[in-house]
Write an enzyme that holds these catalytic residues in place. Structure first.
Site, PDB file in Angstrom:
ATOM      1  N   ASP A  76       9.983 -82.021  -0.865  1.00  0.00           N
ATOM      2  CA  ASP A  76      10.320 -81.985   0.548  1.00  0.00           C
ATOM      3  C   ASP A  76      10.279 -83.454   0.976  1.00  0.00           C
ATOM      4  O   ASP A  76       9.691 -84.301   0.304  1.00  0.00           O
ATOM      5  CB  ASP A  76       9.351 -81.121   1.359  1.00  0.00           C
TER       6      ASP A  76
HETATM    7  C1  BGC Z   1      11.884 -80.127   5.898  1.00  0.00           C
HETATM    8  C2  BGC Z   1      12.886 -79.616   4.889  1.00  0.00           C
HETATM    9  C3  BGC Z   1      14.185 -80.337   5.055  1.00  0.00           C
HETATM   10  C4  BGC Z   1      13.950 -81.828   4.898  1.00  0.00           C
HETATM   11  C5  BGC Z   1      15.184 -82.662   5.060  1.00  0.00           C
HETATM   12  C6  BGC Z   1      11.768 -81.640   5.860  1.00  0.00           C
HETATM   13  O1  BGC Z   1      11.034 -82.078   6.938  1.00  0.00           O
HETATM   14  O2  BGC Z   1      10.628 -79.547   5.665  1.00  0.00           O
HETATM   15  O3  BGC Z   1      13.055 -78.237   5.038  1.00  0.00           O
HETATM   16  O4  BGC Z   1      15.116 -79.869   4.137  1.00  0.00           O
HETATM   17  O5  BGC Z   1      13.026 -82.244   5.893  1.00  0.00           O
HETATM   18  O6  BGC Z   1      15.607 -82.683   6.365  1.00  0.00           O
END
Ligand code: BGC
Length: 726
Positions: free
Chosen positions: A259
């Site tokens: 993530d």
């Molecule tokens: C989120 C993800 C997301 C990523 C990119 C993170 O903060 O938890 O679900 O895909 O950001 O935006």
């Protein structure tokens, strides 16, 4: 030297083209090995981390392309700047906003899921994205979780059945789905720090199955690690979750992506299953700096460990093999289509899923509202007009057009006189911040009450929104009740006009002190571009509601299992959290503890009536390898076409271990014209009745007696069968 490099590049480019032309015919692994052998260590390491907020580098020297990603999961997100958070300000990055995944889950219809996947995958492809960051299948554990709307509810079986076609649909476009957030990211509070303590049994029975189905049946090409910790180790590089379960036991052959900013340690990232690092803030990367990405955990620090031999070269080779495999499936796949975007078909898919996911919770002859009547209809509530595709965090979308409920209703109810009053207001959505509202809620309330008095009928369109502390990433809801003074407002409106129905727009359950006061309640989720049309379709009766709740609505927060056990269970104490309810999540808890919910899992009314009869079971005695077949007939006994979901639950009578009274093991949606009858059958593998036995770290099919429950909601069972398993 130059000539040699050039020649080598040419050979590789040619072989890449060659490979592309024959992806199906030649052994992919041989091709991957041939490329791998030509990469320098630096090039390999470079492939394992971001070069911008949403891309990773290829190897320009060899013509190996970059990988481009986008959020997910409800559409393709607007273009983000290269180096920093914030939108790039493109004018050609509008997309279709599809309904939130809670709505998709509520359709209880895997066919809708496949259509969703295909359509959103086509949009991703058209926008030249190779990885779509979704779907999410974190289990709905508490109604406070700000991101529940992005997931598929509280039941592992339902989520498993719904996630597989979504993944397959996306990937048939040559775009990878990215199954997230693996795993136990069931709250936003402290998501970067919290260490989740959960029994192995609950992990395997509740939290892992949808991921496992996504990997083994959906054959997903990438998985995103979660921010939180499990057993003290961050999930983005977690030896048990990634190396053992995902890659070894489930044989996942794709790429594990962090993530954004989820990596925290180079050694662990090298060794414990992570393949690709994205979006770290560890070195101040929220601002652009020269070669900033070189400071990622899987960049120079990793190179260093590889060079000194502190971690073996085999680690990077394994990561790069996986990344190349992902490339052959996506960006280096010559057979993938070109995608499509913002077309009529995608809007139709969004609308169809929206209408099919709307759940009629309560109806005292209120819905449908006849669109041909000359009524005065008061539409009250901010959600009647508030744009709900922006906001909510990473899943927010720049919809080409978002039809508001007010607009949808106005277009459908041409004969009605429509008066609109906002009733309450909230500020605009902003990530991580609550912006105060513009207007005074007291004066809005006065105007709403006046509008209600003038109307024949009131439709209150409220609920949550995508603001911080509502249905939004980066924070959980602070209260179970409706925000912005809606409870008091509803009270006043109902007093002014008892002929009031509620359209609740949310991705979460809410407390309903007004449940007995309103005549009808319709659960309409965040429905995306076609929101207003989908709502008008169901309100008017053009579409008969057939959605079923994918999670329980408790009466009060303490009735929810996670909250019953207090702070240690939610949100944790000092960043340590214990899932004390164990396997008893959602309806499993309510059933077993006999706590009556406000609205049960699987509940959803229709404008017509169905009768389920002639239910039969193929046998009373089963052994390993057998299948239980439940057959029954179902008739639409009233005068409107509609759909019903037959649900089959199974429970163990007297078990060695604590069990839920019953668990969903099968379901089928049936469409019926008025008077029509259909015979259906639902199969359940006997192995699916096993529990996860911690003493043997494996599934254990207990002998003895079980009860099979057949009905149309977890709290509406029309037939039970006792069976024995030998
Ligand atoms: C989120 C993800 C997301 C990523 C990119 C993170 O903060 O938890 O679900 O895909 O950001 O935006």
């Amino acid at each position: 030297m130059k000539i040699r490099v050039y020649l080598l590049a040419l050979v590789v480019i040619n072989s890449c083209f060659d490979i592309m032309a024959q992806t199906n015919s030649k052994d992919l692994d041989t091709k991957i090995e041939s490329i791998l052998s030509q990469l320098t260590l630096e090039e390999k390491v470079a492939m394992c981390h971001a070069q911008s907020k949403f891309s990773t580098p290829g190897v320009a020297r060899l013509g190996i392309p970059e990988i481009w990603m986008s959020d997910g999961p409800h559409g393709v997100r607007g273009e983000i700047n290269w180096d920093k958070w914030g939108y790039a300000g493109w004018t050609n990055d509008f997309a279709t906003a599809f309904p939130a995944l809670t709505c998709l889950a509520a359709t209880f219809n895997p066919e809708r899921s496949e259509e969703y996947g295909i359509a959103v995958g086509e949009e991703a492809r058209y926008r030249r994205k190779d990885v779509l960051l979704g779907p999410g299948v974190n289990i709905y554990r508490t109604p406070l979780n700000g991101r529940n709307f992005e997931y598929m509810g509280e039941d592992p079986f339902l989520a498993s059945k719904m996630v597989v076609p979504y993944i397959q649909g996306v990937q048939q476009n040559g775009v990878a789905a990215c199954l997230k957030h693996y795993v136990l990211n069931n709250q936003e509070v402290w998501r970067n720090k919290v260490n989740v303590k959960v029994s192995e049994r609950a992990l395997y029975e509740i939290y892992l199955p949808a991921f496992k189905a996504g990997v083994q049946e959906g054959k997903v090409w990438s998985v995103m690690g979660a921010y939180n910790k499990y057993k003290g180790q961050y999930c983005c590089h977690n030896e048990i979750l990634l190396n053992k379960i995902l890659k070894n036991d489930w044989q996942f052959d794709g790429v594990v992506i962090t993530d954004w900013g989820g990596a925290t340690n180079t050694r662990e990232a090298a060794l414990y299953g992570l393949d690709m690092e994205m979006g770290s803030h560890s070195d101040g990367l929220t601002v652009s700096a020269d070669y900033a990405y070189d400071y990622y955990y899987l960049a120079n620090p990793y190179l260093e460990l590889l060079k000194t031999g502190e971690v073996p070269i085999s680690t990077v080779d394994d990561k790069v093999r996986r990344i190349l495999r992902l490339m052959f499936r996506t960006t280096m796949n010559p057979d993938r289509g070109l995608g499509r975007m913002n077309n009529r078909e995608h809007l139709d898919v969004a609308r169809k899923i929206g209408t099919e996911g709307i759940v009629l919770l309560k109806n005292e002859d209120f819905f449908p509202i006849d669109p041909n009547k000359e009524l005065t209809l008061a539409i009250i509530g901010e959600n009647a007009t508030k744009a709900l595709t922006p906001g909510g965090g990473s899943s927010e979308l720049k919809a080409k057009d978002e039809v508001s409920p007010l607009r949808g209703i106005k277009e459908r109810f041409k004969n009605a006189k429509i008066i609109h009053a906002m009733g309450y207001n909230s500020g605009p959505p902003q990530y991580g911040k609550v912006i105060p509202p513009k207007y005074n809620n007291d004066s809005l309330k006065t105007a709403a009450v006046a509008a209600a008095k003038k109307a024949d009928l009131v439709l209150f369109i409220g609920g949550l929104n995508k603001n911080h502390y509502q249905d939004c990433e980066g924070g959980d809801r602070l209260d179970y009740g409706l925000p912005f003074g809606q409870d008091e407002l509803l009270d006043a409106v109902v007093k002014a006009n008892p002929n009031t129905g509620m359209v609740l727009i949310s991705g979460n359950a809410v407390e309903m002190p007004w449940v007995d006061k309103v005549k009808g309640i319709m659960q309409a989720w965040f429905l995306g571009s076609q929101s207003g049309h989908a709502i008008a379709d169901v309100v008017s009766g053009d579409v008969n509601p057939s959605g079923k709740l994918p999670f329980t609505f408790p009466v009060k927060l303490e009735d929810n299992a996670a909250h019953y056990y207090g702070e240690i269970s939610y949100p944790g104490v000092d960043y340590e959290q214990e899932y004390k309810e164990d396997i008893l999540v959602g309806y499993r808890w309510h059933d077993t503890r006999k706590i009556k919910p406000q609205f049960a899992f699987g509940h959803g009314l229709s404008y017509t009536e169905f009768q389920l009869f002639n239910a039969e079971i193929n046998s009373k005695n089963f052994e390993k390898g057998d299948a239980i077949t439940i057959s029954c007939s179902i008739t639409n006994t009233a005068n409107m076409a509609g759909a019903e979901v037959v649900q089959v639950y199974v429970g163990k009578n007297k078990s060695k271990v604590p069990r839920a009274v019953k668990e969903l093991k099968g379901f089928q949606k049936v469409y019926l014209e008025p008077g029509e009858t259909e015979d259906i059958s639902i199969d359940i593998k006997i192995e699916d009745l096993a529990y996860y036995d911690e003493s043997i770290s494996d599934w254990n099919l207990e002998e003895g007696s079980y009860t099979v429950y057949v009905g149309n909601a977890s709290d509406n069972i029309s037939r039970t069968f006792k069976i024995r398993v030998k």
